[in-house]
Write an enzyme that holds these catalytic residues in place. Structure first.
Site, PDB file in Angstrom:
ATOM      1  NE  ARG A  16     -63.711 -24.132  14.552  1.00 42.74           N
ATOM      2  CZ  ARG A  16     -62.509 -23.563  14.467  1.00 42.74           C
ATOM      3  NH1 ARG A  16     -61.521 -23.994  15.261  1.00 42.74           N
ATOM      4  NH2 ARG A  16     -62.282 -22.589  13.612  1.00 42.74           N
ATOM      5  CG  HIS A 171     -52.925 -20.204  32.443  1.00 40.94           C
ATOM      6  ND1 HIS A 171     -52.638 -20.584  33.737  1.00 40.94           N
ATOM      7  CD2 HIS A 171     -52.671 -21.313  31.688  1.00 40.94           C
ATOM      8  CE1 HIS A 171     -52.239 -21.847  33.750  1.00 40.94           C
ATOM      9  NE2 HIS A 171     -52.249 -22.310  32.520  1.00 40.94           N
ATOM     10  CD  GLU A 227     -48.618 -22.525  30.772  1.00 39.56           C
ATOM     11  OE1 GLU A 227     -47.741 -23.394  30.895  1.00 39.56           O
ATOM     12  OE2 GLU A 227     -49.788 -22.674  31.200  1.00 39.56           O
ATOM     13  CG  HIS A 254     -60.435 -16.739  18.048  1.00 41.61           C
ATOM     14  ND1 HIS A 254     -61.518 -17.219  17.346  1.00 41.61           N
ATOM     15  CD2 HIS A 254     -60.960 -15.932  19.019  1.00 41.61           C
ATOM     16  CE1 HIS A 254     -62.636 -16.716  17.850  1.00 41.61           C
ATOM     17  NE2 HIS A 254     -62.312 -15.930  18.886  1.00 41.61           N
ATOM     18  CD  GLU A 300     -63.109 -12.193  17.715  1.00 36.09           C
ATOM     19  OE1 GLU A 300     -64.153 -11.800  17.179  1.00 36.09           O
ATOM     20  OE2 GLU A 300     -63.081 -13.105  18.580  1.00 36.09           O
TER      21      GLU A 300
END
Length: 313
Positions: A16, A171, A227, A254, A300
């Site tokens: 966000r 990552h 990770e 997420h 998700e």
């Protein structure tokens, strides 16, 4: 219907942001490009999906669901004008959980100098501390962006030039309470492979790198790795819990996996006994689902639209 986890992809990580103009500009400076934008005026939020898309990129030109290593920026309308709005970056108590995203670069000295010369701040420069081979830049919302080299330390490095078209979104790091439970979930349920393990007993933590690629000792050239950071002893503390980024105060949202057959994948997750945050049949959006990992992080699940059409994105 069947599903094949070897065709899954670690598609994106969602953050966000307060001001999308500033955030998009920062990530574009790092070489990423907006490959998809979803506007939700009715719900008053927009989504920006950024990834490496040059001719030198791993998945140049692919549909956004057919990629790994994207960053999704979520902007809720009005936050840019709210002086009190602030996200949490996941690295300060009592809201630790998400740690950072990481880009791997061709020449780390030149890449860091370019970022610093542009006026962006660092959490850790290459010269800080004992670890001289990694740096952490700060994005406009103070999320940590790790910078690592794609080259081995023994390789001669040109410290004067850098080509952002060669960068990778390598990552995303999250902290986990119980390494065994998390490794079992991401391998057995999500079908990821353990690509690399780094043990640091002197500092009482281990790092585990997972993804849908083949194992390798050199993973810095990959895109779309996860990770997991495990600090020794947290699994023995009954009251210990990490912040998932979606409970207030919010920040990280997420990670997302794109699958070959969305319905079949969700059926398989059901058979595995996952904890659901949102099933496909819940709510108005029938083209996404969310499962929960052992620490309550949201994952998700979307259809890879290059394999099978589902959402019409």
């Amino acid at each position: 219907m069947t599903t094949d986890t070897s065709k899954y992809k670690f598609n994106h990580s969602m953050l966000r942001v307060k001001d999308p103009k500033r955030s998009v500009a920062f990530y574009e400076f790092l070489g990423l490009k907006v490959v998809n934008k979803i506007e939700n005026a009715d719900a008053k939020f927009d989504l920006y999906f950024l990834g490496y898309d040059s001719s030198k990129a791993v998945s140049s030109g692919n549909h956004w669901t057919d990629r790994e290593g994207l960053i999704e920026l979520t902007h809720n309308y009005g936050t840019e004008d709210d002086p009190n709005y602030k996200t949490v970056n996941g690295n300060s108590e009592p809201h630790r959980g998400f740690g950072h995203v990481c880009i791997s670069v061709d020449n780390i000295q030149a890449a860091c100098k370019r970022i610093e010369d542009a006026g962006y701040k660092f959490q850790k420069k290459l010269t800080d501390g004992r670890m001289k081979h990694i740096a952490f830049a700060l994005d406009p919302d103070d999320y940590w962006v790790e910078i690592v080299s794609q080259k081995n330390a023994a390789e001669t490095e040109d410290i004067t030039t850098t080509d952002v078209e060669t960068y990778r979104m390598n990552h995303t790091m999250i902290r986990v309470k119980d390494a065994e439970k998390s490794l079992a979930f991401y391998q057995d349920t999500l079908g990821m492979k353990l690509l690399r393990k780094m043990e640091a007993p002197q500092a009482s933590f281990n790092l585990y790198f997972l993804g849908y690629s083949e194992p390798s000792d050199k993973t810095s050239g990959y895109e779309g790795l996860l990770e997991l950071t495990w600090n020794y002893g947290t699994e023995k503390d009954e009251g210990f819990k990490y912040h998932n980024g979606n409970d207030e105060p919010q920040g990280f949202g997420h990670i997302c996996v794109s699958v070959d057959n969305l319905q079949a994948a969700c059926d398989r997750f059901d058979q595995k006994g996952v904890n659901w945050k949102k099933r496909l049949t819940d709510g108005r959006m029938k083209n996404i689902a969310f499962v929960l990992d052992p620490d309550g992080y949201w994952i998700e699940v979307v259809q890879n639209e290059s394999i099978k059409k589902h959402a019409g994105w």
